[in-house]
Design an enzyme around this catalytic site. Structure first.
Site: not given
Ligand code: SIN
Length: 272
Positions: A96, A98, A248, A263
């Site tokens: 995805h 974000d 990612h 995050r």
């Molecule tokens: C996310 O999409 O913020 C998670 C990424 C991760 O946990 O590596």
């Protein structure tokens, strides 16, 4: 400061910077250049307190709250991305970019590793400029004028956040936004594919059934191995990705172990 690429497609490790320090304007500019050039950058051994993490994030953009998970105590813009020993789904565990379902999706996100499994729990990133540029001229011509409908409510992605959302009393809202299938990066001017498996449901003015064959093709194409890099976390590792030109995918291969990250999401603009 040294910048070392970690893969052919995207991704670089930035060495020789202590992000807890009061960074000079020149260092901030150098980090920003590396971010724009490599699309995702990584730092190691950054023992940042939440306040120090926020201070660094503020040098790179404007931290904003994430719509589905509340921030940690005292820091509404820092969310905990975690998977506990008893859980099966990892947060965001699907390719995805974000929050593409927001009218103004984030410019970028930062993830700082607090607790990591003994092995596993890596994150993959894929360059959406390379994915776009490697398409045939005919396909690019077809995609350039299209608009995609993005939703927060696709089952495969809601499942990945349900453990966190349950902790807070359940998911209440859903979001939908229309964005160009091919967006132009506001800083580099490069075009990037901007649909993703987690959020894109259809092309505008087409049914889901009509959209599905071309979307399925794009979902596979845009994460081909040659467009990706993979990052292995240690406690104190920090990743900073450009959400306008990457996707990612955190790999869910560490059942029974715990992974906890912090995050911060940085405000973006309307994709064009
Ligand atoms: C996310 O999409 O913020 C998670 C990424 C991760 O946990 O590596």
């Amino acid at each position: 400061m040294e910048v070392r690429r970690i893969a052919g497609a995207l991704g670089a490790e930035v060495l020789g910077v202590d992000l807890a320090a009061d960074l000079s304007g020149a260092t901030v500019a150098e980090i920003r250049r590396a971010f724009l050039e490599h699309q995702v950058i990584f730092f190691r051994d950054q023992a940042l307190s939440p306040a120090q993490f926020m201070a660094f994030a503020r040098r790179m953009g404007k931290p904003v709250e994430y719509p589905f998970v509340k921030g940690i105590e005292g820091f509404p813009e820092i969310i905990e991305v975690k998977k506990l020993e008893r859980e099966r789904h990892n947060f965001g565990g699907i390719w995805h970019s974000d929050t593409a379902y927001l009218a103004e999706p984030p410019m970028g996100s930062m993830l700082l590793a607090r607790e990591v499994p003994a092995a596993g729990g890596d994150t993959e990133f894929a360059s959406q400029t390379l994915a776009y540029e490697s398409l045939s001229e005919g396909m690019r011509r077809l995609l350039d004028p299209l608009v995609a409908v993005n939703s927060s409510a696709k089952a495969d992605v809601t499942r990945t956040r349900e453990d966190r959302v349950k902790e807070q009393g359940g998911e209440t809202k859903s979001y939908v936004a229309e964005h160009p299938v091919v967006r132009t990066h506001p800083e580099t001017g490069r075009k990037a594919l901007y649909v993703n498996l987690a959020h894109t449901v259809s092309f505008k003015d087409m049914s889901e059934e009509e959209s599905a064959p071309l979307l399925q093709y794009l979902f596979c194409h845009q994460v081909r191995s040659e467009f990706t890099c993979r990052f292995g976390w240690r406690v104190g590792s920090l990743a900073f990705w450009d959400n306008r030109c990457t996707q990612h995918n955190p790999i869910n291969d560490y059942h029974g172990q715990r992974r906890v990250m912090h995050r911060i999401t940085l405000a973006g603009d309307k994709p064009r």
